[in-house]
Design an enzyme around this catalytic site. Structure first.
Site, PDB file in Angstrom:
ATOM      1  N   GLY A  93      38.218  41.185  10.148  1.00  0.00           N
ATOM      2  CA  GLY A  93      37.805  40.190  11.126  1.00  0.00           C
ATOM      3  C   GLY A  93      38.993  39.571  11.852  1.00  0.00           C
ATOM      4  O   GLY A  93      40.158  39.773  11.485  1.00  0.00           O
ATOM      5  N   GLN A  94      38.692  38.786  12.874  1.00  0.00           N
ATOM      6  CA  GLN A  94      39.749  38.219  13.713  1.00  0.00           C
ATOM      7  C   GLN A  94      40.711  37.337  12.914  1.00  0.00           C
ATOM      8  O   GLN A  94      41.937  37.491  12.993  1.00  0.00           O
ATOM      9  CB  GLN A  94      39.141  37.412  14.860  1.00  0.00           C
ATOM     10  CG  GLN A  94      38.350  38.237  15.855  1.00  0.00           C
ATOM     11  CD  GLN A  94      37.962  37.426  17.074  1.00  0.00           C
ATOM     12  OE1 GLN A  94      38.772  37.177  17.960  1.00  0.00           O
ATOM     13  NE2 GLN A  94      36.713  36.980  17.113  1.00  0.00           N
ATOM     14  N   THR A 130      28.877  37.336  11.923  1.00  0.00           N
ATOM     15  CA  THR A 130      29.198  36.703  13.194  1.00  0.00           C
ATOM     16  C   THR A 130      28.352  37.213  14.362  1.00  0.00           C
ATOM     17  O   THR A 130      28.533  36.763  15.492  1.00  0.00           O
ATOM     18  CB  THR A 130      30.686  36.925  13.535  1.00  0.00           C
ATOM     19  OG1 THR A 130      30.968  38.327  13.554  1.00  0.00           O
ATOM     20  CG2 THR A 130      31.580  36.237  12.514  1.00  0.00           C
ATOM     21  N   TRP A 172      34.493  29.362  19.598  1.00  0.00           N
ATOM     22  CA  TRP A 172      34.954  30.283  20.638  1.00  0.00           C
ATOM     23  C   TRP A 172      36.213  31.033  20.203  1.00  0.00           C
ATOM     24  O   TRP A 172      37.240  31.018  20.886  1.00  0.00           O
ATOM     25  CB  TRP A 172      35.213  29.527  21.934  1.00  0.00           C
ATOM     26  CG  TRP A 172      34.011  28.889  22.564  1.00  0.00           C
ATOM     27  CD1 TRP A 172      32.820  28.586  21.959  1.00  0.00           C
ATOM     28  CD2 TRP A 172      33.904  28.430  23.916  1.00  0.00           C
ATOM     29  NE1 TRP A 172      31.979  27.973  22.855  1.00  0.00           N
ATOM     30  CE2 TRP A 172      32.607  27.860  24.061  1.00  0.00           C
ATOM     31  CE3 TRP A 172      34.754  28.434  25.009  1.00  0.00           C
ATOM     32  CZ2 TRP A 172      32.164  27.320  25.262  1.00  0.00           C
ATOM     33  CZ3 TRP A 172      34.316  27.883  26.207  1.00  0.00           C
ATOM     34  CH2 TRP A 172      33.034  27.350  26.346  1.00  0.00           C
ATOM     35  N   TYR A 189      21.786  31.924  13.363  1.00  0.00           N
ATOM     36  CA  TYR A 189      23.185  31.944  12.961  1.00  0.00           C
ATOM     37  C   TYR A 189      23.643  30.550  12.545  1.00  0.00           C
ATOM     38  O   TYR A 189      24.267  30.374  11.489  1.00  0.00           O
ATOM     39  CB  TYR A 189      24.047  32.471  14.108  1.00  0.00           C
ATOM     40  CG  TYR A 189      25.523  32.284  13.896  1.00  0.00           C
ATOM     41  CD1 TYR A 189      26.223  33.065  12.985  1.00  0.00           C
ATOM     42  CD2 TYR A 189      26.227  31.317  14.610  1.00  0.00           C
ATOM     43  CE1 TYR A 189      27.585  32.889  12.786  1.00  0.00           C
ATOM     44  CE2 TYR A 189      27.590  31.144  14.427  1.00  0.00           C
ATOM     45  CZ  TYR A 189      28.263  31.925  13.512  1.00  0.00           C
ATOM     46  OH  TYR A 189      29.606  31.743  13.320  1.00  0.00           O
ATOM     47  N   THR A 238      31.337  26.531  11.942  1.00  0.00           N
ATOM     48  CA  THR A 238      31.168  26.668  13.390  1.00  0.00           C
ATOM     49  C   THR A 238      30.536  25.438  14.023  1.00  0.00           C
ATOM     50  O   THR A 238      29.814  24.676  13.358  1.00  0.00           O
ATOM     51  CB  THR A 238      30.265  27.889  13.676  1.00  0.00           C
ATOM     52  OG1 THR A 238      29.941  27.946  15.069  1.00  0.00           O
ATOM     53  CG2 THR A 238      28.964  27.808  12.891  1.00  0.00           C
TER      54      THR A 238
END
Length: 281
Positions: A10-11, A58, A146, A121, A97
């Site tokens: 993942g990021q 995600t 974001w 989500y 989030t």
């Protein structure tokens, strides 16, 4: 400091690997979040000093059709991790989030603002927050928004791909938030983990890039940074329907994190420059 990190591709996990290459990273093969007991077992067996959960479901729109699975990954698994970390006396850091809020108004959401998710989500992530807090111990819940990087699927990479082949793009202009480089999130997690190992308390905190902007204006910044002539045309959210309802207001008040850990909001424009440079090198 030895870290156990859930997530590998993942990021945020990719950025953590750059900053903490000696940490233990568990991908889906080693610890599938659809199997919360396996995640807890990994923590029970670790000799790490702190645990970071950088893995999650995600796919926001996909969660509308698969909410049960999303809730296991984003809700049950983090709760099991937090319980195992608490039993070992290990700090547990978990990413959440802005989607736990209702996205209304124009004020930045404080960490203690009432939650009211708009979509599956958001509900799955709120379930994770609830489970992590209920586990006790010393957890840190870091809400962000974001997320962008040179890795995986995200808005910057989508805009660069589309902008390279089109003269104009329609982009939503009435959703406002703070783009957040994954690299900055990774730095924040490591800074907080070090402090928590030394006895600092976690809690629920917000971390998002500055200044707040719209998706349309963010897209313009991306085109300018990449020297792409593609023009951005503003449209309202109503003209871009998606399976999952999106919040109009994703602003996050991040002052508590700076007060507790000395971590200011990152300038997303600097992060964007680094991302575009990496992608175009």
């Amino acid at each position: 400091m030895k870290l156990l990190v859930f997530g590998k591709t993942g990021q945020v996990a990719r950025e953590l690997q750059r900053l903490a290459p000696d940490a233990i990273y568990l991908g889906r093969d080693e610890a599938d979040l659809l199997n919360p007991a396996a995640c807890a077992a990994a923590i029970a067996a670790t000799d790490a000093d702190a645990v970071i959960n950088a893995a999650a479901w995600t796919a926001v729109d996909k969660a509308e059709a698969e909410e049960a699975a999303a809730t296991v990954v984003n809700g049950d698994a983090p709760a099991a991790m937090a319980q195992a970390a608490a039993a070992r006396g290990l700090p547990f850091l978990h990413i959440s989030t802005d989607y736990v809020f209702n996205g209304q108004g124009t004020q930045a959401f404080m960490p203690d603002h009432p939650t009211e998710p708009l979509n599956a989500y958001g509900r799955s992530k709120l379930a994770g927050e609830t489970g992590v807090r209920a586990a006790g111990g010393n957890p840190l819940i870091l809400r962000t928004s974001w997320v962008v990087s040179a890795h995986g699927a995200n808005f910057v990479k989508t805009m660069l791909r589309l902008g390279a082949g089109r003269e104009t793009l329609n982009v939503v202009a009435d959703q406002i938030g703070g783009p957040t480089p994954a690299a900055a999130i990774a730095r924040t997690l490591i800074t907080a983990a070090k402090a928590m190992i030394q006895g600092a308390q976690g809690g629920t905190h917000h971390f998002a890039g500055s200044p707040d902007t719209s998706w349309a204006d963010f897209a313009r910044a991306i085109m300018a940074e990449a020297n792409l002539p593609c023009r951005i045309h503003d449209i309202p959210t109503a003209d871009y329907p998606t399976p999952a309802r999106r919040p109009l207001n994703s602003r996050l008040d991040c002052s508590a994190l700076q007060a507790a850990f000395g971590i200011p909001r990152p300038d997303w424009r600097l992060g964007l420059a680094a991302i575009v440079k990496e992608l175009t090198a």
